[in-house]
Design a protein around this motif. Structure first.
Motif, PDB file in Angstrom:
ATOM      1  N   LEU A  25      13.456   5.252  -8.411  1.00  0.00           N
ATOM      2  CA  LEU A  25      12.037   5.584  -8.273  1.00  0.00           C
ATOM      3  C   LEU A  25      11.260   4.439  -7.634  1.00  0.00           C
ATOM      4  O   LEU A  25      10.409   4.650  -6.766  1.00  0.00           O
ATOM      5  N   LEU A  26      11.543   3.198  -8.061  1.00  0.00           N
ATOM      6  CA  LEU A  26      10.871   2.047  -7.462  1.00  0.00           C
ATOM      7  C   LEU A  26      11.220   1.939  -5.981  1.00  0.00           C
ATOM      8  O   LEU A  26      10.342   1.672  -5.145  1.00  0.00           O
ATOM      9  N   LEU A  27      12.494   2.153  -5.638  1.00  0.00           N
ATOM     10  CA  LEU A  27      12.902   2.060  -4.237  1.00  0.00           C
ATOM     11  C   LEU A  27      12.244   3.149  -3.388  1.00  0.00           C
ATOM     12  O   LEU A  27      11.796   2.886  -2.267  1.00  0.00           O
ATOM     13  N   LEU A  28      12.191   4.368  -3.898  1.00  0.00           N
ATOM     14  CA  LEU A  28      11.522   5.441  -3.156  1.00  0.00           C
ATOM     15  C   LEU A  28      10.052   5.108  -2.938  1.00  0.00           C
ATOM     16  O   LEU A  28       9.496   5.320  -1.855  1.00  0.00           O
ATOM     17  N   TYR A  29       9.419   4.564  -3.972  1.00  0.00           N
ATOM     18  CA  TYR A  29       8.009   4.164  -3.854  1.00  0.00           C
ATOM     19  C   TYR A  29       7.862   3.057  -2.812  1.00  0.00           C
ATOM     20  O   TYR A  29       6.946   3.096  -1.975  1.00  0.00           O
ATOM     21  N   ALA A  30       8.769   2.074  -2.828  1.00  0.00           N
ATOM     22  CA  ALA A  30       8.715   0.967  -1.869  1.00  0.00           C
ATOM     23  C   ALA A  30       8.942   1.461  -0.445  1.00  0.00           C
ATOM     24  O   ALA A  30       8.313   0.968   0.503  1.00  0.00           O
ATOM     25  N   LEU A  31       9.828   2.442  -0.275  1.00  0.00           N
ATOM     26  CA  LEU A  31      10.062   2.998   1.058  1.00  0.00           C
ATOM     27  C   LEU A  31       8.821   3.727   1.567  1.00  0.00           C
ATOM     28  O   LEU A  31       8.485   3.653   2.752  1.00  0.00           O
ATOM     29  N   GLY A  32       8.147   4.435   0.671  1.00  0.00           N
ATOM     30  CA  GLY A  32       6.913   5.097   1.066  1.00  0.00           C
ATOM     31  C   GLY A  32       5.852   4.102   1.494  1.00  0.00           C
ATOM     32  O   GLY A  32       5.145   4.318   2.496  1.00  0.00           O
ATOM     33  N   ARG A  33       5.725   2.999   0.761  1.00  0.00           N
ATOM     34  CA  ARG A  33       4.754   1.971   1.124  1.00  0.00           C
ATOM     35  C   ARG A  33       5.165   1.252   2.410  1.00  0.00           C
ATOM     36  O   ARG A  33       4.308   0.878   3.215  1.00  0.00           O
ATOM     37  N   PHE A  34       6.478   1.052   2.605  1.00  0.00           N
ATOM     38  CA  PHE A  34       6.957   0.432   3.844  1.00  0.00           C
ATOM     39  C   PHE A  34       6.595   1.302   5.044  1.00  0.00           C
ATOM     40  O   PHE A  34       6.199   0.798   6.099  1.00  0.00           O
ATOM     41  N   GLN A  35       6.742   2.609   4.881  1.00  0.00           N
ATOM     42  CA  GLN A  35       6.389   3.533   5.960  1.00  0.00           C
ATOM     43  C   GLN A  35       4.913   3.420   6.315  1.00  0.00           C
ATOM     44  O   GLN A  35       4.527   3.531   7.478  1.00  0.00           O
ATOM     45  N   GLU A  36       4.100   3.159   5.309  1.00  0.00           N
ATOM     46  CA  GLU A  36       2.651   3.042   5.514  1.00  0.00           C
ATOM     47  C   GLU A  36       2.269   1.690   6.098  1.00  0.00           C
ATOM     48  O   GLU A  36       1.426   1.602   6.994  1.00  0.00           O
ATOM     49  N   ASP A  37       2.884   0.612   5.589  1.00  0.00           N
ATOM     50  CA  ASP A  37       2.578  -0.742   6.041  1.00  0.00           C
ATOM     51  C   ASP A  37       3.800  -1.614   5.782  1.00  0.00           C
ATOM     52  O   ASP A  37       4.046  -2.046   4.649  1.00  0.00           O
ATOM     53  N   ALA A  38       4.577  -1.854   6.828  1.00  0.00           N
ATOM     54  CA  ALA A  38       5.866  -2.533   6.684  1.00  0.00           C
ATOM     55  C   ALA A  38       5.749  -3.973   6.229  1.00  0.00           C
ATOM     56  O   ALA A  38       6.723  -4.562   5.762  1.00  0.00           O
ATOM     57  N   ASP A  39       4.582  -4.576   6.361  1.00  0.00           N
ATOM     58  CA  ASP A  39       4.444  -5.997   6.049  1.00  0.00           C
ATOM     59  C   ASP A  39       3.785  -6.277   4.702  1.00  0.00           C
ATOM     60  O   ASP A  39       3.708  -7.426   4.272  1.00  0.00           O
ATOM     61  N   ARG A  40       3.327  -5.255   4.008  1.00  0.00           N
ATOM     62  CA  ARG A  40       2.579  -5.482   2.772  1.00  0.00           C
ATOM     63  C   ARG A  40       3.502  -5.542   1.557  1.00  0.00           C
ATOM     64  O   ARG A  40       4.377  -4.700   1.388  1.00  0.00           O
ATOM     65  N   GLY A  41       3.294  -6.543   0.715  1.00  0.00           N
ATOM     66  CA  GLY A  41       4.018  -6.620  -0.536  1.00  0.00           C
ATOM     67  C   GLY A  41       3.346  -5.761  -1.600  1.00  0.00           C
ATOM     68  O   GLY A  41       2.198  -5.327  -1.441  1.00  0.00           O
ATOM     69  N   LEU A  42       4.069  -5.517  -2.683  1.00  0.00           N
ATOM     70  CA  LEU A  42       3.555  -4.683  -3.766  1.00  0.00           C
ATOM     71  C   LEU A  42       3.286  -5.561  -4.981  1.00  0.00           C
ATOM     72  O   LEU A  42       4.214  -5.922  -5.715  1.00  0.00           O
ATOM     73  N   ARG A  43       2.033  -5.917  -5.169  1.00  0.00           N
ATOM     74  CA  ARG A  43       1.656  -6.734  -6.324  1.00  0.00           C
ATOM     75  C   ARG A  43       1.786  -5.875  -7.586  1.00  0.00           C
ATOM     76  O   ARG A  43       1.271  -4.744  -7.625  1.00  0.00           O
ATOM     77  N   TYR A  44       2.449  -6.412  -8.599  1.00  0.00           N
ATOM     78  CA  TYR A  44       2.758  -5.605  -9.783  1.00  0.00           C
ATOM     79  C   TYR A  44       1.505  -5.008 -10.401  1.00  0.00           C
ATOM     80  O   TYR A  44       1.480  -3.823 -10.750  1.00  0.00           O
ATOM     81  N   THR A  45       0.455  -5.788 -10.527  1.00  0.00           N
ATOM     82  CA  THR A  45      -0.760  -5.276 -11.176  1.00  0.00           C
ATOM     83  C   THR A  45      -1.401  -4.154 -10.370  1.00  0.00           C
ATOM     84  O   THR A  45      -2.107  -3.316 -10.933  1.00  0.00           O
ATOM     85  N   ALA A  46      -1.158  -4.119  -9.052  1.00  0.00           N
ATOM     86  CA  ALA A  46      -1.769  -3.091  -8.203  1.00  0.00           C
ATOM     87  C   ALA A  46      -0.981  -1.787  -8.219  1.00  0.00           C
ATOM     88  O   ALA A  46      -1.547  -0.716  -7.995  1.00  0.00           O
ATOM     89  N   VAL A  47       0.322  -1.870  -8.492  1.00  0.00           N
ATOM     90  CA  VAL A  47       1.156  -0.662  -8.418  1.00  0.00           C
ATOM     91  C   VAL A  47       1.672  -0.229  -9.790  1.00  0.00           C
ATOM     92  O   VAL A  47       2.336   0.806  -9.898  1.00  0.00           O
ATOM     93  N   GLU A  48       1.344  -0.965 -10.840  1.00  0.00           N
ATOM     94  CA  GLU A  48       1.891  -0.665 -12.162  1.00  0.00           C
ATOM     95  C   GLU A  48       1.566   0.758 -12.606  1.00  0.00           C
ATOM     96  O   GLU A  48       2.440   1.485 -13.100  1.00  0.00           O
ATOM     97  N   GLN A  49       0.318   1.185 -12.432  1.00  0.00           N
ATOM     98  CA  GLN A  49      -0.059   2.525 -12.877  1.00  0.00           C
ATOM     99  C   GLN A  49       0.648   3.604 -12.068  1.00  0.00           C
ATOM    100  O   GLN A  49       1.082   4.620 -12.631  1.00  0.00           O
ATOM    101  N   ASP A  50       0.798   3.404 -10.753  1.00  0.00           N
ATOM    102  CA  ASP A  50       1.532   4.367  -9.931  1.00  0.00           C
ATOM    103  C   ASP A  50       2.972   4.500 -10.417  1.00  0.00           C
ATOM    104  O   ASP A  50       3.503   5.611 -10.559  1.00  0.00           O
ATOM    105  N   LEU A  51       3.615   3.358 -10.653  1.00  0.00           N
ATOM    106  CA  LEU A  51       5.008   3.379 -11.089  1.00  0.00           C
ATOM    107  C   LEU A  51       5.139   3.985 -12.482  1.00  0.00           C
ATOM    108  O   LEU A  51       6.111   4.693 -12.771  1.00  0.00           O
TER     109      LEU A  51
END
Length: 297
Positions: A25-51
């Motif tokens: 699930l985390l990898l699928l979410y990361a792939l979706g975010r990569f598709q949107e912005d390949a250079d942006r990291g995922l800060r835990y506090t920003a994505v915790e609720q989504d995950l």
């Protein structure tokens, strides 16, 4: 480097066939975010609720935390974590990840491969979906993580995986006389059934065989609810409805809540009913919470 082999070999906690789709699930979410912005990291506090929402909806019935895959995926060579202190994950504790500004992203080698091979992202995503989730959930799961995939092409890595039996659908629908085992729906256009599907009780991705005693003929609605853990099958082959399901409309009451305690429709005499081992697996790994009492009780 064969990224598909690495993805297929993700190390996951396992016990008695338990589902542990946290890393996928985390990898699928990361792939979706990569598709949107390949250079942006995922800060835990920003994505915790989504995950957390993804784990609640598509994860196992027991409660879990996104901190677990956020930290442990680093051991599989596809994910890295940095904090305000530098590279490396501070651990799998929620507080540690929050307070250190932990940020995760796909590893540099994987990001480079995704840029170099335009179809690799879709192949990885489809492999994750196929290995960890039933087909009835693939489309909505892609929407949930923001993945935009092209129509599936023939997979070049299928030889390493079990092949599905193309006869499964016809055998199961015949066994149940082309009626939904939960509601009896039997719609057709001419002679062709519409909205009827062969559902695996124990998911194919988790060793469920393509056999009649692991199948149910279900309408599209009840197939989706069965795979989401809203509906189940009890030891007496009666329908289970989760107490966690909430629906106040007449349609929700009629098509879901009123099913509680009803006997399955079928299979026809001589056809194998759902085997106990497969019912038990679904009850442990998919069905959410406790079943409602039978309607009128």
């Amino acid at each position: 480097m064969d990224w598909l082999e690495r993805i297929a070999a993700l190390r996951q906690w396992a016990r008695n066939g338990s589902r542990a789709p946290h890393k996928p699930l985390l990898l699928l979410y990361a792939l979706g975010r990569f598709q949107e912005d390949a250079d942006r990291g995922l800060r835990y506090t920003a994505v915790e609720q989504d995950l957390q929402r993804l784990l609640a909806e598509y994860g196992p019935p027991h409660k879990t935390t996104p901190a677990y895959p956020f930290h442990h995926l680093t051991s599989d060579g596809v994910w890295e974590v940095r904090t305000d202190r530098g590279p490396g994950s501070p651990g799998s504790g929620v507080r540690d990840l929050r307070e250190t500004g932990a940020t995760g992203r796909l590893t540099p080698d994987l990001r480079a491969a995704l840029r170099r091979e335009p179809d690799l992202l879709g192949r990885i995503a489809r492999l994750l979906l196929d290995l960890h989730f039933p087909p009835s959930l693939h489309g909505e799961l892609c929407e949930a993580v923001g993945l935009d995939l092209e129509p599936a092409e023939a997979e070049r890595f299928a030889a390493a995986r079990r092949r599905r039996d193309p006869r499964m659908r016809e055998l199961v629908l015949t066994a149940y006389e082309y009626r939904c085992a939960f509601c009896g729906y039997d719609g057709r256009i001419g002679t062709v059934p519409v909205g009827l599907e062969a559902a695996h009780v124990r998911w194919w991705a988790f060793g469920g065989p393509d056999e009649i005693d692991n199948g149910l003929c279900l309408c599209s609605l009840h197939h989706k609810l069965f795979d989401k853990g809203v509906l189940g099958v009890g030891d007496d082959h009666r329908i289970l409805v989760s107490q966690r399901f909430v629906g106040h409309s007449p349609a929700a009451r009629e098509h879901v809540i009123a099913l509680a305690g009803r006997p399955l429709v079928g299979p026809q005499p001589g056809a194998s009913p759902v085997a106990a081992e497969h019912r038990d697996w679904h009850a442990r790994q998919v069905f959410h919470g406790e079943p409602r009492p039978a309607a009128g009780v």
